[in-house]
Write an enzyme that holds these catalytic residues in place. Structure first.
Site, PDB file in Angstrom:
ATOM      1  N   LYS A  35       3.647   4.703  28.362  1.00  0.00           N
ATOM      2  CA  LYS A  35       3.439   6.142  28.227  1.00  0.00           C
ATOM      3  C   LYS A  35       3.480   6.492  26.753  1.00  0.00           C
ATOM      4  O   LYS A  35       4.424   6.132  26.042  1.00  0.00           O
ATOM      5  CB  LYS A  35       4.533   6.908  28.963  1.00  0.00           C
ATOM      6  CG  LYS A  35       4.380   8.407  28.838  1.00  0.00           C
ATOM      7  CD  LYS A  35       5.359   9.119  29.738  1.00  0.00           C
ATOM      8  CE  LYS A  35       6.661   9.455  29.086  1.00  0.00           C
ATOM      9  NZ  LYS A  35       6.598  10.438  27.998  1.00  0.00           N
ATOM     10  N   ASP A  62       0.869  11.325  27.855  1.00  0.00           N
ATOM     11  CA  ASP A  62       1.756  12.394  28.347  1.00  0.00           C
ATOM     12  C   ASP A  62       1.795  13.543  27.348  1.00  0.00           C
ATOM     13  O   ASP A  62       2.739  13.668  26.578  1.00  0.00           O
ATOM     14  CB  ASP A  62       3.149  11.768  28.553  1.00  0.00           C
ATOM     15  CG  ASP A  62       4.189  12.775  29.018  1.00  0.00           C
ATOM     16  OD1 ASP A  62       3.810  13.792  29.610  1.00  0.00           O
ATOM     17  OD2 ASP A  62       5.383  12.518  28.783  1.00  0.00           O
ATOM     18  N   LYS A  64       1.170  16.834  28.381  1.00  0.00           N
ATOM     19  CA  LYS A  64       1.622  18.031  29.130  1.00  0.00           C
ATOM     20  C   LYS A  64       0.903  19.296  28.698  1.00  0.00           C
ATOM     21  O   LYS A  64       1.535  20.261  28.221  1.00  0.00           O
ATOM     22  CB  LYS A  64       3.125  18.234  28.959  1.00  0.00           C
ATOM     23  CG  LYS A  64       3.987  17.072  29.432  1.00  0.00           C
ATOM     24  CD  LYS A  64       5.465  17.458  29.372  1.00  0.00           C
ATOM     25  CE  LYS A  64       6.384  16.350  29.791  1.00  0.00           C
ATOM     26  NZ  LYS A  64       6.471  15.228  28.847  1.00  0.00           N
ATOM     27  N   ASP A  67      -2.088  25.809  28.668  1.00  0.00           N
ATOM     28  CA  ASP A  67      -2.756  26.837  27.857  1.00  0.00           C
ATOM     29  C   ASP A  67      -3.722  27.570  28.769  1.00  0.00           C
ATOM     30  O   ASP A  67      -3.725  27.347  29.987  1.00  0.00           O
ATOM     31  CB  ASP A  67      -3.477  26.157  26.666  1.00  0.00           C
ATOM     32  CG  ASP A  67      -3.574  27.077  25.448  1.00  0.00           C
ATOM     33  OD1 ASP A  67      -3.904  28.270  25.638  1.00  0.00           O
ATOM     34  OD2 ASP A  67      -3.338  26.616  24.321  1.00  0.00           O
ATOM     35  N   THR A 122      12.641  17.175  34.084  1.00  0.00           N
ATOM     36  CA  THR A 122      13.882  16.606  34.640  1.00  0.00           C
ATOM     37  C   THR A 122      15.112  16.960  33.804  1.00  0.00           C
ATOM     38  O   THR A 122      16.239  16.670  34.194  1.00  0.00           O
ATOM     39  CB  THR A 122      13.758  15.079  34.782  1.00  0.00           C
ATOM     40  OG1 THR A 122      13.169  14.566  33.585  1.00  0.00           O
ATOM     41  CG2 THR A 122      12.914  14.698  35.960  1.00  0.00           C
ATOM     42  N   ARG A 214      14.534   5.495  27.075  1.00  0.00           N
ATOM     43  CA  ARG A 214      15.674   4.941  26.342  1.00  0.00           C
ATOM     44  C   ARG A 214      16.390   3.767  27.005  1.00  0.00           C
ATOM     45  O   ARG A 214      16.797   2.850  26.280  1.00  0.00           O
ATOM     46  CB  ARG A 214      16.651   6.082  25.991  1.00  0.00           C
ATOM     47  CG  ARG A 214      16.097   6.981  24.894  1.00  0.00           C
ATOM     48  CD  ARG A 214      16.755   8.329  24.849  1.00  0.00           C
ATOM     49  NE  ARG A 214      16.388   9.153  25.989  1.00  0.00           N
ATOM     50  CZ  ARG A 214      16.812  10.400  26.176  1.00  0.00           C
ATOM     51  NH1 ARG A 214      17.634  10.948  25.316  1.00  0.00           N
ATOM     52  NH2 ARG A 214      16.411  11.090  27.225  1.00  0.00           N
TER      53      ARG A 214
END
Ligand code: C5P
Length: 237
Positions: A35, A62, A64, A67, A122, A214
């Site tokens: 990603k 990614d 996102k 608009d 999340t 991470r």
């Protein structure tokens, strides 16, 4: 049988850091699905996508998008040329915006990358959603409503917490994809994520793809951490 896969979130600040990380995976027989998010894309631009693609990785871009429909349609038409495997928008942008995104992403020959929508990040708790965004509903009802809107707009699935994958499939069908960040090992750190679970539990609940950042990128041994995710989530070595 459903195809499950682990997507590594390459949240790095530069191409140099990204390739130093990816080089560790050179000997792996399974080429990780990656990603590319805002940090890396804004730092390096479209060239980073082309370079990673050249190395043979599948890519979830990614960014996102959120608009007005016309702007999203045109931006998606540009991203469509990058030949990534998955792109996304915020479902909060409305059904009209999601339809425009799909139109923009679809190439002249009718092909297009998978297109998914973010429900609620999340990192957002129900309390914040209600108090700061003034959404007067439970977080689960909001997520299911956003997922239904996404399906109505003709998209392929949603980004949600693994804890929500089951109810999204119940509402939108088994073929509607759930891409789920917020994954942590049972013995790992949670960080800023709120609605989290383990790769094994994500599999049980029915996620199609887990996005892991991470816990892999910051691990002492990233390849071992990736293999652990694949083993727990896909059930393969
Ligand atoms: O490091 P960590 O595993 O928390 O990374 C999760 C990745 O998934 C980040 O790149 C983050 O931007 C992304 N993401 C998320 N929650 C969403 C959508 C995307 O955490 N709802």
């Amino acid at each position: 049988m459903k195809t499950r896969d682990v997507i590594i979130a390459c949240d790095f600040k530069s191409a140099e850091d990204t390739f130093a990380f990816l080089d560790k995976f050179n000997g792996e027989k399974r080429k990780p699905f990656l990603k590319i998010g805002m940090e890396l894309y804004y730092a390096e631009g479209p060239s980073i996508v082309r370079e990673i693609k050249r190395r043979g990785h599948r890519i979830f871009l990614d960014l996102k998008l959120h608009d007005i429909p016309n702007t999203v349609r045109k931006a998606m038409a540009v991203l469509s040329n990058l030949d990534v495997d998955m792109c996304n928008v915020h479902a909060a942008g409305t059904i009209e915006m999601m339809r425009a995104a799909k139109e923009g992403l679809t190439r002249a020959d009718g092909s297009r990358p998978l297109l998914i929508a973010v429900t609620q990040l999340t990192s957002t708790s129900e309390e914040r959603m209600q108090n700061e965004l003034l959404i007067n509903a439970s977080i689960n009802d909001t997520i299911v409503k956003y997922a239904r809107n996404t399906k109505e707009a003709g998209l392929d699935g949603v980004v949600c917490s693994p804890l929500e994958a089951g109810m999204v499939h119940e509402a939108c069908g088994e073929d509607f994809l759930t891409i789920t960040p917020g994954v942590r090992f049972a013995d790992g750190q949670v960080g800023d994520q709120v609605r989290v679970t383990t790769p094994a539990r994500a599999r049980e609940i029915g996620s199609d793809f887990i996005v892991v950042g991470r816990p892999v990128t910051q691990a002492e041994d990233p390849v071992a951490a990736y293999r652990r995710c694949v083993k727990e989530f896909c059930g393969e070595e």
